[in-house]
Design a protein around this motif. Structure first.
Motif, PDB file in Angstrom:
ATOM      1  N   HIS A   1       0.852  -1.187   0.000  1.00  0.00           N
ATOM      2  CA  HIS A   1       0.000   0.000   0.000  1.00  0.00           C
ATOM      3  C   HIS A   1       0.891   1.241   0.000  1.00  0.00           C
ATOM      4  CE1 HIS A   1      -2.903   2.992   1.453  1.00  0.00           C
ATOM      5  NE2 HIS A   1      -3.835   2.166   0.996  1.00  0.00           N
ATOM      6  N   SER A   2       0.430   2.297  -0.642  1.00  0.00           N
ATOM      7  CA  SER A   2       1.251   3.504  -0.777  1.00  0.00           C
ATOM      8  C   SER A   2       1.622   4.107   0.576  1.00  0.00           C
ATOM      9  CB  SER A   2       0.511   4.544  -1.620  1.00  0.00           C
ATOM     10  OG  SER A   2      -0.728   4.893  -1.020  1.00  0.00           O
ATOM     11  N   SER A   3       0.822   3.838   1.606  1.00  0.00           N
ATOM     12  CA  SER A   3       1.108   4.396   2.926  1.00  0.00           C
ATOM     13  C   SER A   3       2.389   3.814   3.521  1.00  0.00           C
ATOM     14  CB  SER A   3      -0.068   4.144   3.877  1.00  0.00           C
ATOM     15  OG  SER A   3      -0.310   2.756   4.013  1.00  0.00           O
TER      16      SER A   3
ATOM     17  N   SER B   1       1.422  -8.144   2.561  1.00  0.00           N
ATOM     18  CA  SER B   1       0.087  -7.701   2.140  1.00  0.00           C
ATOM     19  C   SER B   1      -0.921  -8.822   2.327  1.00  0.00           C
ATOM     20  CB  SER B   1       0.103  -7.272   0.665  1.00  0.00           C
ATOM     21  OG  SER B   1       0.887  -6.113   0.474  1.00  0.00           O
TER      22      SER B   1
ATOM     23  N   GLU C   1      -4.223  -7.353  -0.697  1.00  0.00           N
ATOM     24  CA  GLU C   1      -3.568  -6.214  -1.364  1.00  0.00           C
ATOM     25  C   GLU C   1      -4.618  -5.282  -1.970  1.00  0.00           C
ATOM     26  OE1 GLU C   1      -2.267  -3.951  -4.627  1.00  0.00           O
ATOM     27  OE2 GLU C   1      -3.177  -5.895  -5.046  1.00  0.00           O
ATOM     28  N   VAL C   2      -4.346  -3.974  -1.956  1.00  0.00           N
ATOM     29  CA  VAL C   2      -5.379  -2.983  -2.225  1.00  0.00           C
ATOM     30  C   VAL C   2      -5.878  -2.990  -3.664  1.00  0.00           C
ATOM     31  CG1 VAL C   2      -3.756  -1.103  -2.753  1.00  0.00           C
ATOM     32  CG2 VAL C   2      -6.022  -0.576  -1.783  1.00  0.00           C
ATOM     33  N   ASN C   3      -5.043  -3.321  -4.648  1.00  0.00           N
ATOM     34  CA  ASN C   3      -5.483  -3.319  -6.038  1.00  0.00           C
ATOM     35  C   ASN C   3      -6.286  -4.558  -6.405  1.00  0.00           C
ATOM     36  OD1 ASN C   3      -5.036  -1.013  -7.507  1.00  0.00           O
ATOM     37  ND2 ASN C   3      -3.055  -1.624  -8.300  1.00  0.00           N
TER      38      ASN C   3
ATOM     39  N   ASP D   1      -0.138  -6.013   6.669  1.00  0.00           N
ATOM     40  CA  ASP D   1      -1.154  -5.051   6.266  1.00  0.00           C
ATOM     41  C   ASP D   1      -2.442  -5.830   6.082  1.00  0.00           C
ATOM     42  OD1 ASP D   1      -2.877  -3.284   5.091  1.00  0.00           O
ATOM     43  OD2 ASP D   1      -1.632  -2.827   3.353  1.00  0.00           O
TER      44      ASP D   1
ATOM     45  N   ASP E   1      -8.264  -1.448   8.905  1.00  0.00           N
ATOM     46  CA  ASP E   1      -9.142  -0.284   8.718  1.00  0.00           C
ATOM     47  C   ASP E   1     -10.566  -0.679   9.035  1.00  0.00           C
ATOM     48  OD1 ASP E   1      -7.426   1.752   7.992  1.00  0.00           O
ATOM     49  OD2 ASP E   1      -7.429   1.211   5.876  1.00  0.00           O
TER      50      ASP E   1
ATOM     51  N   LYS F   1     -13.219  -0.282   6.227  1.00  0.00           N
ATOM     52  CA  LYS F   1     -13.251  -1.206   5.098  1.00  0.00           C
ATOM     53  C   LYS F   1     -14.417  -2.185   5.210  1.00  0.00           C
ATOM     54  CE  LYS F   1      -9.280  -0.499   2.703  1.00  0.00           C
ATOM     55  NZ  LYS F   1      -8.673   0.612   3.411  1.00  0.00           N
TER      56      LYS F   1
ATOM     57  N   THR G   1      -7.104   3.067 -11.362  1.00  0.00           N
ATOM     58  CA  THR G   1      -5.793   2.603 -10.940  1.00  0.00           C
ATOM     59  C   THR G   1      -5.021   2.231 -12.196  1.00  0.00           C
ATOM     60  OG1 THR G   1      -4.623   1.034  -9.511  1.00  0.00           O
ATOM     61  CG2 THR G   1      -6.624   0.230 -10.586  1.00  0.00           C
TER      62      THR G   1
END
Length: 304
Positions: free
Chosen positions: A3-5, A52, A55-57, A86, A120, A123, A267
């Motif tokens: 994740h970008s964070s 991950s 994973e977010v994507n 994550d 989160d 989510k 994305t």
């Protein structure tokens, strides 16, 4: 594919974004290469291993068994590294028990072996957006870092008996609202069974959409897998896709969102624009929502 964070955190902490390195296998976008990881750990430069879990994507998992997580734990122990997961999406997969969701369950296995897990609440627990949490197996670490030293007026006058640690002393913020209240209310309202039913609906809808896209002549289901069943088994609550035609694909997110019936986030995947449907809502009804989503996507594809 962190994740970008994660890179943002490395920058804030002074580790440096350039020192965030991939430990993925060659030819795979997410799975951990244990040989590559050990080579990094041996240099004594790698001190945090981030995994991950959802994973977010893609919503996919970096590990697929308890044995893999045990291997990661063993390597981190051997070289003194911190193992972080994550789990923003994936942590909630722990409540899925049926064989139908076995790929998700296996991706969640061994998460408890990590030193820390980030999640989160917005989510899946359907609470306000700014509600994240971290679980840590070393409870004293946060106080060592964030304690408001020499602030007697913040101690609450308590001494001796153990008490619930003040958020002032275990997090970055000195002032914060009661974010835990809506989380508590949600947990009490639904319980484990309620969340199981909710998440099952979300996963089933995601898989229905992913399968439909896989068979559609104008869309690509991503990641591109030769076997449709592999795609469906790995699909969690995120559906990643693109249009086969470049002109349509370049405007796909805009065209879909302009309908005001379905919102997707834009994305990219392997150098091309892509769209991401994230299904995370307590109101999901599979047949009803599948008809709505496919109708929108069919109409958008028909504009070509």
């Amino acid at each position: 594919m962190p994740h970008s964070s994660l890179a943002k955190a490395a920058g804030i902490l002074g580790i440096g974004r350039a020192n965030v390195k991939s430990i993925c296998r060659d030819g795979h976008y997410l799975r951990v290469d244990l040989v590559r990881l050990e080579a990094e750990l041996k240099t004594n430069k790698a001190s945090i291993v981030a995994v991950s879990c959802g994973e977010v994507n893609t919503g996919h998992f970096a590990t697929s068994s308890l044995a893999e997580m045990e291997s990661l734990r063993s390597l981190c122990d051997k070289y003194g590294a911190w193992l972080h997961v994550d789990g923003a999406f994936g942590i909630f997969g722990r409540i899925l028990k049926d064989a139908e969701f076995s790929a998700i369950s296996k991706g969640c296995e061994g998460m408890e072996l990590a030193d820390s897990i980030a999640g989160d609440a917005h989510k899946f627990l359907n609470v306000p957006y700014d509600c994240g949490f971290v679980l840590c197996r070393h409870p004293s670490e946060a106080e060592k870092v964030f304690q408001n030293a020499n602030a007697a007026y913040l101690s609450g006058g308590q001494s001796g008996a153990a008490s619930i640690p003040s958020p002032l002393n275990i997090g970055m913020e000195n002032s914060r609202r009661f974010r835990a209240l809506p989380v508590y209310a949600s947990l009490v309202a639904y319980g484990q069974v309620g969340y199981q039913k909710m998440l099952q609906k979300q996963v089933r809808l995601s898989r229905m959409i992913a399968g439909w896209i896989y068979d559609h002549p104008k869309y690509n289901a991503l990641p591109e897998l030769a076997n449709k069943n592999d795609l469906l088994n790995q699909t969690y609550i995120i559906v990643l896709f693109s249009a086969k035609d470049d002109e349509l694909n370049n405007n796909l997110t805009k065209e879909i969102n302009a309908t005001s019936k379905l919102f997707v986030s834009g994305t990219s995947w392997q150098g091309r624009p892509a769209c991401r449907i994230a299904i995370s809502n307590w109101r999901v009804e599979e047949e009803r929502d599948f008809a709505l989503v496919t109708d929108v996507l069919d109409n958008v594809a028909g504009k070509l």
